[in-house]
Design an enzyme around this catalytic site. Structure first.
Site, PDB file in Angstrom:
ATOM      1  N   ASN A   6     -10.133  -0.266   0.648  1.00  0.00           N
ATOM      2  CA  ASN A   6      -8.675  -0.163   0.569  1.00  0.00           C
ATOM      3  C   ASN A   6      -8.220  -0.608  -0.826  1.00  0.00           C
ATOM      4  OD1 ASN A   6      -5.917  -0.540   0.695  1.00  0.00           O
ATOM      5  ND2 ASN A   6      -5.935  -1.560   2.688  1.00  0.00           N
ATOM      6  N   CYS A  56       0.820  -1.222   0.000  1.00  0.00           N
ATOM      7  CA  CYS A  56       0.000   0.000   0.000  1.00  0.00           C
ATOM      8  C   CYS A  56       0.851   1.267   0.000  1.00  0.00           C
ATOM      9  CB  CYS A  56      -0.937  -0.001   1.197  1.00  0.00           C
ATOM     10  SG  CYS A  56      -2.029  -1.427   1.217  1.00  0.00           S
ATOM     11  N   HIS A  60      -3.189   7.023   3.186  1.00  0.00           N
ATOM     12  CA  HIS A  60      -3.631   5.787   2.540  1.00  0.00           C
ATOM     13  C   HIS A  60      -4.960   5.383   3.177  1.00  0.00           C
ATOM     14  CE1 HIS A  60      -4.039   1.714   1.379  1.00  0.00           C
ATOM     15  NE2 HIS A  60      -3.630   1.204   2.520  1.00  0.00           N
TER      16      HIS A  60
HETATM   17  N1  COA Z   1     -17.790  -9.367  10.030  1.00  0.00           N
HETATM   18  C1  COA Z   1     -18.147  -9.703  11.277  1.00  0.00           C
HETATM   19  N2  COA Z   1     -17.263 -10.105  12.207  1.00  0.00           N
HETATM   20  C2  COA Z   1     -15.966 -10.126  11.849  1.00  0.00           C
HETATM   21  C3  COA Z   1     -15.545  -9.794  10.559  1.00  0.00           C
HETATM   22  C4  COA Z   1     -16.518  -9.404   9.626  1.00  0.00           C
HETATM   23  N3  COA Z   1     -16.219  -9.040   8.368  1.00  0.00           N
HETATM   24  N4  COA Z   1     -14.205  -9.919  10.508  1.00  0.00           N
HETATM   25  C5  COA Z   1     -13.778 -10.309  11.720  1.00  0.00           C
HETATM   26  N5  COA Z   1     -14.862 -10.449  12.530  1.00  0.00           N
HETATM   27  C6  COA Z   1     -14.877 -10.844  13.927  1.00  0.00           C
HETATM   28  C7  COA Z   1     -13.663 -11.628  14.344  1.00  0.00           C
HETATM   29  O1  COA Z   1     -13.821 -12.994  14.023  1.00  0.00           O
HETATM   30  C8  COA Z   1     -13.626 -11.383  15.819  1.00  0.00           C
HETATM   31  O2  COA Z   1     -14.541 -12.234  16.444  1.00  0.00           O
HETATM   32  P1  COA Z   1     -14.173 -12.952  17.841  1.00  0.00           P
HETATM   33  O3  COA Z   1     -13.945 -11.812  18.802  1.00  0.00           O
HETATM   34  O4  COA Z   1     -15.368 -13.784  18.110  1.00  0.00           O
HETATM   35  O5  COA Z   1     -12.912 -13.726  17.556  1.00  0.00           O
HETATM   36  C9  COA Z   1     -14.171  -9.949  15.968  1.00  0.00           C
HETATM   37  O6  COA Z   1     -14.861  -9.673  14.738  1.00  0.00           O
HETATM   38  C10 COA Z   1     -13.094  -8.924  16.183  1.00  0.00           C
HETATM   39  O7  COA Z   1     -12.076  -9.141  15.267  1.00  0.00           O
HETATM   40  P2  COA Z   1     -10.774  -8.263  15.226  1.00  0.00           P
HETATM   41  O8  COA Z   1      -9.855  -8.792  14.181  1.00  0.00           O
HETATM   42  O9  COA Z   1     -10.230  -8.054  16.598  1.00  0.00           O
HETATM   43  O10 COA Z   1     -11.410  -6.863  14.778  1.00  0.00           O
HETATM   44  P3  COA Z   1     -10.702  -5.481  14.648  1.00  0.00           P
HETATM   45  O11 COA Z   1     -11.417  -4.492  15.449  1.00  0.00           O
HETATM   46  O12 COA Z   1      -9.209  -5.597  14.798  1.00  0.00           O
HETATM   47  O13 COA Z   1     -11.005  -5.140  13.134  1.00  0.00           O
HETATM   48  C11 COA Z   1      -9.907  -5.138  11.026  1.00  0.00           C
HETATM   49  C12 COA Z   1     -10.509  -5.972  12.110  1.00  0.00           C
HETATM   50  C13 COA Z   1      -9.346  -6.031   9.936  1.00  0.00           C
HETATM   51  C14 COA Z   1     -10.995  -4.241  10.433  1.00  0.00           C
HETATM   52  C15 COA Z   1      -8.780  -4.242  11.626  1.00  0.00           C
HETATM   53  O14 COA Z   1      -7.930  -5.017  12.412  1.00  0.00           O
HETATM   54  C16 COA Z   1      -7.969  -3.542  10.583  1.00  0.00           C
HETATM   55  O15 COA Z   1      -8.467  -2.712   9.857  1.00  0.00           O
HETATM   56  N6  COA Z   1      -6.674  -3.813  10.519  1.00  0.00           N
HETATM   57  C17 COA Z   1      -5.808  -3.225   9.550  1.00  0.00           C
HETATM   58  C18 COA Z   1      -6.025  -3.888   8.241  1.00  0.00           C
HETATM   59  C19 COA Z   1      -5.428  -3.139   7.124  1.00  0.00           C
HETATM   60  O16 COA Z   1      -5.556  -1.955   7.029  1.00  0.00           O
HETATM   61  N7  COA Z   1      -4.751  -3.854   6.234  1.00  0.00           N
HETATM   62  C20 COA Z   1      -4.161  -3.297   5.103  1.00  0.00           C
HETATM   63  C21 COA Z   1      -3.006  -2.500   5.505  1.00  0.00           C
HETATM   64  S1  COA Z   1      -2.473  -1.542   4.229  1.00  0.00           S
END
Ligand code: COA
Length: 327
Positions: free
Chosen positions: A281, A112, A251
């Site tokens: 993204n 990214c 970004h």
């Molecule tokens: N819908 C519903 N539930 C979801 C889900 C979805 N699409 N994706 C994950 N979950 C669930 C998980 O299974 C987890 O459940 P659990 O607590 O029972 O295990 C819960 O939601 C929380 O998951 P978690 O991964 O802790 O959520 P989060 O608040 O960290 O959000 C992201 C997840 C991916 C949105 C976040 O971590 C993020 O944006 N990270 C950066 C990713 C990114 O930008 N990547 C590219 C970089 S350039």
């Protein structure tokens, strides 16, 4: 002598995939996606639309916007992790399709942060006197390496391309660019198969190893610390204070990452640009698409100071400070 950004362009697939559409594909909800990411819709390319299609369109627009012709471009740099093929490069396809003759062209892979990496290379070429004008493009079709059964990643990504023309000038436009990497964190965001470490085989296909794998929580933690830190370094190198930043274009990875970065830098939310709700993204394409939209929406005036910052696979990260000079 300086380097200015003379033209911008962007191109997006027509097809819109909504959170409601995703509710029918995986166990998720519009409410979860909106509150955790800020994303409402994303654009998805068709099967017969490779990355080069959008790269060519965005590149052509940026050249026209700069008031130039393809023959004015001395080098083409395409940032992407979803090229048309492993080789030849998407850069070569773009240069050929735009009728640029034997103009040098190549791809770079920096996740990214790719657009800022490309900008750094182009800026350095021009400052070194090697070339006068460069076309840089960020293009991505993450939909084609997304596991549509994995709800933790498939809700995040989208497709598109953005481009910029950089050219030598008597004025200073690009005030600073800083880039960094940390390869020890590579497996927190990667595509395991398809390269020389794990070539494509029946095993890799069966085990869905040609898709994005990500530890979202870890990526989040690094993004919200590295982006503000490198932004401060870039501002310092440019001799610009945070108060002087007219528009911050980060970004577009996650609305919470954008807000947290803006807060840590002390930039008022009214000066932070976001279009993640519409496009998700789009990796290397996200900064140039956002920049182009901000420009089209009249949010950038002559002489404005723009701060760009990115974080991505590698890990890679970077920031740039640009003075908007079009005249
Ligand atoms: N819908 C519903 N539930 C979801 C889900 C979805 N699409 N994706 C994950 N979950 C669930 C998980 O299974 C987890 O459940 P659990 O607590 O029972 O295990 C819960 O939601 C929380 O998951 P978690 O991964 O802790 O959520 P989060 O608040 O960290 O959000 C992201 C997840 C991916 C949105 C976040 O971590 C993020 O944006 N990270 C950066 C990713 C990114 O930008 N990547 C590219 C970089 S350039």
């Amino acid at each position: 002598m300086g380097v200015v950004v003379k033209g911008l362009g962007a191109s997006l697939p027509e097809k819109i995939l909504t959170n409601q559409d995703l509710e029918k594909m995986v166990d998720t909800s519009d409410e979860w996606i909106t509150t955790r990411t800020g994303i409402k819709t994303r654009r998805i390319s068709k099967k017969d639309e490779p990355s080069s299609k959008f790269a060519i369109e965005a590149g052509r627009m940026a050249i026209e916007d700069a008031g130039m012709k393809p023959s004015d471009i001395d080098v083409v740099i395409v940032a992407t992790v979803t090229p048309d093929m492993m080789f030849p490069s998407t850069g070569c396809i773009v240069a050929s399709e735009l009728g640029m003759g034997e103009t040098p062209a190549f791809d770079i892979s920096a996740g990214c942060s790719g657009f800022l990496y490309a900008m750094n290379i182009a800026d350095s070429f021009i400052r070194a006197g090697k070339y006068s004008t460069a076309l840089i493009i960020g293009v991505e079709e993450l939909s084609k390496i997304t596991d549509w059964t994995d709800r933790s990643t498939c809700v995040l990504f989208g497709d598109g391309a953005g481009a910029a023309v950089l050219t030598r000038s008597e004025e200073e436009g690009i005030l600073s660019i800083e880039i960094r990497s940390d390869g020890s964190k590579g497996e927190l965001l990667y595509m395991p198969a398809g390269g020389s470490r794990m070539p494509a085989s029946e095993y890799t296909v069966k085990n869905r190893l040609h898709y994005v794998k990500m530890n979202g929580r870890e990526v989040f933690k690094y993004a919200v610390t590295k982006m503000p830190a490198i932004s401060k370094e870039a501002l310092e190198k440019a001799g610009v204070s945070v108060d002087q930043v007219d528009l911050f274009i980060p970004h577009q990875a996650n609305q919470r990452i954008t807000e947290s970065t803006g807060e840590r830098l002390g930039i008022d939310p009214s000066r932070v640009f976001s279009n993640i709700a519409k496009y998700g993204n789009t990796s290397a394409a996200s900064i140039p698409i956002a920049w182009w939209e901000a420009y089209k929406e009249g949010k950038i005036k002559e002489g404005d100071i723009i701060l760009l910052a990115a974080f991505g696979a590698g890990f890679t990260w970077g920031a740039a400070v640009v003075k908007w000079r079009r005249k």
